[in-house]
Scaffold this active site. Structure first.
Site, mmCIF file in Angstrom:
data_model
loop_
_atom_site.group_PDB
_atom_site.id
_atom_site.type_symbol
_atom_site.label_atom_id
_atom_site.label_comp_id
_atom_site.label_asym_id
_atom_site.label_seq_id
_atom_site.Cartn_x
_atom_site.Cartn_y
_atom_site.Cartn_z
ATOM 1 N N SER A 15 0.819 -1.215 0.000
ATOM 2 C CA SER A 15 0.000 0.000 0.000
ATOM 3 C C SER A 15 0.852 1.265 0.000
ATOM 4 C CB SER A 15 -0.960 0.003 1.191
ATOM 5 O OG SER A 15 -0.274 0.095 2.424
ATOM 6 N N MET A 92 9.522 -7.265 4.445
ATOM 7 C CA MET A 92 9.679 -7.929 5.733
ATOM 8 C C MET A 92 10.863 -8.898 5.728
ATOM 9 S SD MET A 92 7.307 -6.346 7.193
ATOM 10 C CE MET A 92 7.259 -7.161 8.779
ATOM 11 N N ARG A 93 12.021 -8.345 5.469
ATOM 12 C CA ARG A 93 13.251 -9.129 5.484
ATOM 13 C C ARG A 93 14.348 -8.327 6.167
ATOM 14 N NH1 ARG A 93 14.127 -14.292 4.483
ATOM 15 N NH2 ARG A 93 16.129 -13.809 3.539
ATOM 16 N N ASN A 109 13.378 3.607 4.296
ATOM 17 C CA ASN A 109 12.352 2.692 4.787
ATOM 18 C C ASN A 109 11.327 3.487 5.582
ATOM 19 O OD1 ASN A 109 11.192 0.051 5.510
ATOM 20 N ND2 ASN A 109 11.943 0.506 7.569
ATOM 21 N N HIS A 111 8.750 3.032 8.822
ATOM 22 C CA HIS A 111 8.530 2.167 9.985
ATOM 23 C C HIS A 111 7.346 2.707 10.787
ATOM 24 C CE1 HIS A 111 9.500 -0.571 13.257
ATOM 25 N NE2 HIS A 111 9.372 0.448 14.094
ATOM 26 N N GLU A 144 22.780 -0.802 9.072
ATOM 27 C CA GLU A 144 22.972 -2.178 9.534
ATOM 28 C C GLU A 144 22.170 -2.460 10.800
ATOM 29 O OE1 GLU A 144 26.821 -4.087 9.328
ATOM 30 O OE2 GLU A 144 27.644 -2.296 8.358
ATOM 31 N N VAL A 146 18.850 -2.515 12.673
ATOM 32 C CA VAL A 146 17.441 -2.543 12.264
ATOM 33 C C VAL A 146 16.698 -1.326 12.818
ATOM 34 C CG1 VAL A 146 15.272 -3.811 12.413
ATOM 35 C CG2 VAL A 146 17.413 -5.051 12.094
ATOM 36 N N ASP A 147 16.072 -0.565 11.923
ATOM 37 C CA ASP A 147 15.304 0.636 12.279
ATOM 38 C C ASP A 147 16.163 1.653 13.026
ATOM 39 O OD1 ASP A 147 13.012 -0.563 11.182
ATOM 40 O OD2 ASP A 147 12.546 -1.563 13.068
ATOM 41 N N GLU A 176 1.017 7.230 6.949
ATOM 42 C CA GLU A 176 2.178 6.729 6.207
ATOM 43 C C GLU A 176 2.041 7.053 4.723
ATOM 44 O OE1 GLU A 176 3.239 2.615 6.841
ATOM 45 O OE2 GLU A 176 2.494 2.672 8.898
#
Length: 225
Positions: A15, A92-93, A109, A111, A144, A146-147, A176
């Site tokens: 989406s 989702m990786r 990205n 989040h 590196e 995550v988030d 978003e």
């Protein structure tokens, strides 16, 4: 105006990818979506993008013996598309350092939390359980950790006393879809810049660009670096 080429990574319906594609239809938008890649061949977003003439690639992560092997193939696919920017939209990786470093400073990205709070999964329930009164979403550079990359923009929504994780998720997702296209445009047009040290800088008066309709009860808050 020369527009930046953008490849979007998805795992499902995409989406946020759809929001980016729709925004990029504007002549004055600084980016164009040139490819969509998913790690799930049955991802609904692939057919949506293909129906609109966008190149799509399905790479089933289950078909690879390791995360490293999958990321190597994903990197090849991205090189084939030749994007200037890679936008993760519900991908989702967890990525290997080799893939992240190959696109350092060019991969972004979105989040569903106000980072650095609630990194990882189950963000909406964790926000409710923590009793916070404001939640939201963040667009950031991929690193590196995550988030953990530099924050490019955020949008906040109130947490209601009647909220469930699903209700809060729906309201945040609507924001978003406003935030991600706006930040991508500003990033692609170099109105948001990231130094080699990872410091984020904004053009003067950039706050005027960081407004969302009051119907979402949201305000994007730029990072000051």
């Amino acid at each position: 105006m020369s527009r930046k080429r953008v490849a979007v990574l998805i795992s499902g319906r995409g989406s946020n990818m759809q929001a980016l594609v729709e925004a990029a239809r504007a002549e004055d938008y600084a980016a164009e979506i040139v490819g969509v890649i998913s790690n799930r061949p049955n991802a609904a977003g692939l057919s949506w993008a293909a129906d609109r003439g966008i190149q799509t690639i399905a790479l089933d992560h289950k078909a690879f013996p390791s995360r490293e092997a999958f990321d190597a193939e994903l990197r090849k696919a991205l090189v084939g598309i030749q994007p200037d920017i890679v936008a993760c939209a519900g991908f989702m990786r967890r990525m290997t350092s080799d893939l992240v470093n190959a696109w350092a400073g060019r991969m972004i990205n979105i989040h569903p939390s106000l980072l650095p709070m609630f990194k990882g999964l189950n963000t909406h329930q964790r926000a409710i359980d923590a009793g916070v009164r404001i939640a939201g979403c963040t667009v950031h550079l991929v690193s590196e950790e995550v988030d953990g990359g530099p924050i490019l923009g955020q949008a906040a929504v109130p947490v209601k006393t009647t909220d469930t994780a699903d209700l809060l998720s729906e309201r945040i997702l609507a924001v978003e879809h406003q935030l991600y296209p706006k930040v991508l445009h500003l990033f692609a047009s170099a109105q948001i810049k990231v130094t080699e040290r990872g410091t984020v800088t904004f053009e003067a008066d950039i706050e005027d660009n960081f407004r969302i309709s009051s119907q979402f009860n949201a305000l994007i808050v730029p990072s000051t670096g």
